[in-house]
Structure formats: C-alpha cells, structure tokens
Design a protein around this motif. Structure first.
Motif, PDB file in Angstrom:
ATOM      1  N   LEU A  32       0.827  -1.210   0.000  1.00  0.00           N
ATOM      2  CA  LEU A  32       0.000   0.000   0.000  1.00  0.00           C
ATOM      3  C   LEU A  32       0.860   1.258   0.000  1.00  0.00           C
ATOM      4  CD1 LEU A  32      -2.692  -1.217   2.541  1.00  0.00           C
ATOM      5  CD2 LEU A  32      -3.054  -0.799   0.101  1.00  0.00           C
ATOM      6  N   ASP A  33       1.911   1.274   0.811  1.00  0.00           N
ATOM      7  CA  ASP A  33       2.810   2.434   0.851  1.00  0.00           C
ATOM      8  C   ASP A  33       3.535   2.628  -0.477  1.00  0.00           C
ATOM      9  OD1 ASP A  33       2.103   3.066   3.459  1.00  0.00           O
ATOM     10  OD2 ASP A  33       3.895   2.176   4.360  1.00  0.00           O
ATOM     11  N   GLN A  34       3.987   1.528  -1.082  1.00  0.00           N
ATOM     12  CA  GLN A  34       4.654   1.622  -2.386  1.00  0.00           C
ATOM     13  C   GLN A  34       3.693   2.162  -3.444  1.00  0.00           C
ATOM     14  OE1 GLN A  34       6.123  -2.365  -2.941  1.00  0.00           O
ATOM     15  NE2 GLN A  34       8.093  -1.892  -2.001  1.00  0.00           N
ATOM     16  N   ASN A  35       2.463   1.669  -3.444  1.00  0.00           N
ATOM     17  CA  ASN A  35       1.466   2.175  -4.400  1.00  0.00           C
ATOM     18  C   ASN A  35       1.247   3.671  -4.221  1.00  0.00           C
ATOM     19  OD1 ASN A  35       1.059  -0.370  -5.481  1.00  0.00           O
ATOM     20  ND2 ASN A  35      -0.812  -0.761  -4.340  1.00  0.00           N
ATOM     21  N   LEU A  36       1.143   4.105  -2.972  1.00  0.00           N
ATOM     22  CA  LEU A  36       0.920   5.517  -2.698  1.00  0.00           C
ATOM     23  C   LEU A  36       2.096   6.364  -3.184  1.00  0.00           C
ATOM     24  CD1 LEU A  36      -0.900   7.665  -1.461  1.00  0.00           C
ATOM     25  CD2 LEU A  36       0.214   7.237   0.728  1.00  0.00           C
ATOM     26  N   GLU A  37       3.310   5.904  -2.976  1.00  0.00           N
ATOM     27  CA  GLU A  37       4.483   6.649  -3.436  1.00  0.00           C
ATOM     28  C   GLU A  37       4.516   6.742  -4.959  1.00  0.00           C
ATOM     29  OE1 GLU A  37       6.673   8.569  -1.781  1.00  0.00           O
ATOM     30  OE2 GLU A  37       5.295   8.162  -0.151  1.00  0.00           O
ATOM     31  N   GLU A  38       4.151   5.656  -5.654  1.00  0.00           N
ATOM     32  CA  GLU A  38       4.103   5.684  -7.116  1.00  0.00           C
ATOM     33  C   GLU A  38       3.047   6.684  -7.606  1.00  0.00           C
ATOM     34  OE1 GLU A  38       3.652   1.772  -8.817  1.00  0.00           O
ATOM     35  OE2 GLU A  38       5.236   0.979  -7.529  1.00  0.00           O
ATOM     36  N   ILE A  39       1.897   6.672  -6.970  1.00  0.00           N
ATOM     37  CA  ILE A  39       0.828   7.599  -7.347  1.00  0.00           C
ATOM     38  C   ILE A  39       1.263   9.035  -7.091  1.00  0.00           C
ATOM     39  CG2 ILE A  39      -1.499   8.391  -6.730  1.00  0.00           C
ATOM     40  CD1 ILE A  39      -2.062   5.346  -6.096  1.00  0.00           C
ATOM     41  N   ARG A  40       1.849   9.272  -5.929  1.00  0.00           N
ATOM     42  CA  ARG A  40       2.322  10.617  -5.587  1.00  0.00           C
ATOM     43  C   ARG A  40       3.341  11.103  -6.618  1.00  0.00           C
ATOM     44  NH1 ARG A  40       3.634  10.014  -0.362  1.00  0.00           N
ATOM     45  NH2 ARG A  40       1.698  10.910   0.356  1.00  0.00           N
ATOM     46  N   GLY A  41       4.268  10.239  -6.995  1.00  0.00           N
ATOM     47  CA  GLY A  41       5.281  10.598  -7.986  1.00  0.00           C
ATOM     48  C   GLY A  41       4.673  10.914  -9.344  1.00  0.00           C
ATOM     49  N   ALA A  42       3.721  10.083  -9.790  1.00  0.00           N
ATOM     50  CA  ALA A  42       3.073  10.320 -11.083  1.00  0.00           C
ATOM     51  C   ALA A  42       2.288  11.628 -11.067  1.00  0.00           C
ATOM     52  CB  ALA A  42       2.162   9.150 -11.445  1.00  0.00           C
ATOM     53  N   CYS A  43       1.594  11.892  -9.970  1.00  0.00           N
ATOM     54  CA  CYS A  43       0.835  13.138  -9.853  1.00  0.00           C
ATOM     55  C   CYS A  43       1.759  14.346  -9.816  1.00  0.00           C
ATOM     56  CB  CYS A  43      -0.055  13.109  -8.613  1.00  0.00           C
ATOM     57  SG  CYS A  43      -1.465  11.991  -8.745  1.00  0.00           S
ATOM     58  N   GLN A  44       2.877  14.226  -9.101  1.00  0.00           N
ATOM     59  CA  GLN A  44       3.845  15.325  -9.043  1.00  0.00           C
ATOM     60  C   GLN A  44       4.399  15.619 -10.438  1.00  0.00           C
ATOM     61  OE1 GLN A  44       4.741  17.228  -6.238  1.00  0.00           O
ATOM     62  NE2 GLN A  44       5.723  18.503  -7.773  1.00  0.00           N
ATOM     63  N   ASP A  45       4.741  14.565 -11.178  1.00  0.00           N
ATOM     64  CA  ASP A  45       5.243  14.739 -12.542  1.00  0.00           C
ATOM     65  C   ASP A  45       4.202  15.417 -13.427  1.00  0.00           C
ATOM     66  OD1 ASP A  45       7.612  13.512 -11.800  1.00  0.00           O
ATOM     67  OD2 ASP A  45       7.116  11.584 -12.752  1.00  0.00           O
ATOM     68  N   ALA A  46       2.946  14.984 -13.315  1.00  0.00           N
ATOM     69  CA  ALA A  46       1.874  15.564 -14.130  1.00  0.00           C
ATOM     70  C   ALA A  46       1.675  17.043 -13.795  1.00  0.00           C
ATOM     71  CB  ALA A  46       0.568  14.791 -13.917  1.00  0.00           C
ATOM     72  N   LEU A  47       1.724  17.374 -12.502  1.00  0.00           N
ATOM     73  CA  LEU A  47       1.579  18.769 -12.081  1.00  0.00           C
ATOM     74  C   LEU A  47       2.719  19.617 -12.637  1.00  0.00           C
ATOM     75  CD1 LEU A  47       0.209  20.973 -10.288  1.00  0.00           C
ATOM     76  CD2 LEU A  47       1.795  20.260  -8.497  1.00  0.00           C
ATOM     77  N   GLU A  48       3.942  19.130 -12.480  1.00  0.00           N
ATOM     78  CA  GLU A  48       5.096  19.887 -12.966  1.00  0.00           C
ATOM     79  C   GLU A  48       5.048  20.070 -14.481  1.00  0.00           C
ATOM     80  OE1 GLU A  48       8.678  18.059 -11.472  1.00  0.00           O
ATOM     81  OE2 GLU A  48       7.957  18.186  -9.405  1.00  0.00           O
ATOM     82  N   ASP A  49       4.707  19.009 -15.215  1.00  0.00           N
ATOM     83  CA  ASP A  49       4.597  19.120 -16.675  1.00  0.00           C
ATOM     84  C   ASP A  49       3.560  20.155 -17.066  1.00  0.00           C
ATOM     85  OD1 ASP A  49       6.515  17.158 -16.982  1.00  0.00           O
ATOM     86  OD2 ASP A  49       5.079  15.571 -17.517  1.00  0.00           O
ATOM     87  N   ALA A  50       2.391  20.086 -16.420  1.00  0.00           N
ATOM     88  CA  ALA A  50       1.306  21.006 -16.758  1.00  0.00           C
ATOM     89  C   ALA A  50       1.711  22.457 -16.493  1.00  0.00           C
ATOM     90  CB  ALA A  50       0.045  20.650 -15.973  1.00  0.00           C
TER      91      ALA A  50
END
Length: 78
Positions: A32-50
């Motif tokens: 669960l923690d690993q999944n959350l970190e992956e999601i957080r990373g993907a969201c951070q990347d999407a925010l920065e790109d946008a």
C-alpha cells in the motif's frame, strides 16, 4: 523536482480495514505504501509538466481530484 519544491510527505504508516481497524500485515502495508508513493510521484510529474507548459495549477489539481473521484471499486457490493 525543482530544488525549491517542498519534499513529499512521508508515506502513510498505517492503513485501516473496512471495520476501521489498522491493517497489521507488514507485506500489505508495504504494498500500500509503495502504491501511494508511485501515485504521488506520477501526480507530481503531471503537475510539474502542466505548469511548465503554462497550464493553470489549480485546474490540474482539480483534474487530478476528478481522476481520484472517478475511480471505480470493482469489489463494491451492490
């Protein structure tokens, strides 16, 4: 991540079951923690790109919230 960006909050150290009790299985917590970190990373990347492409920060945050709100639980009863 830009050097002045705030660091991510730590992964959750506890998770609750459907009865509100803490999950105690360390392997489940790890997944669960690993999944959350992956999601957080993907969201951070999407925010920065946008933002780098000139998008409104609040709009991308709203879109990310809509994505989460639109998730479907395939195991829901009913």
């Amino acid at each position: 991540m830009p050097p002045d960006a705030p660091s991510s909050p730590p992964a959750r150290s506890y998770w609750l079951d459907t009865e509100g009790r803490p999950i105690s299985c360390l392997e489940k917590i790890k997944v669960l923690d690993q999944n959350l970190e992956e999601i957080r990373g993907a969201c951070q990347d999407a925010l920065e790109d946008a933002v780098l492409m000139g998008c409104d920060e609040e709009q991308i945050r709203a879109v990310l919230r809509q994505v989460v709100d639109g998730l479907v639980n395939p195991y829901a009863k009913g």
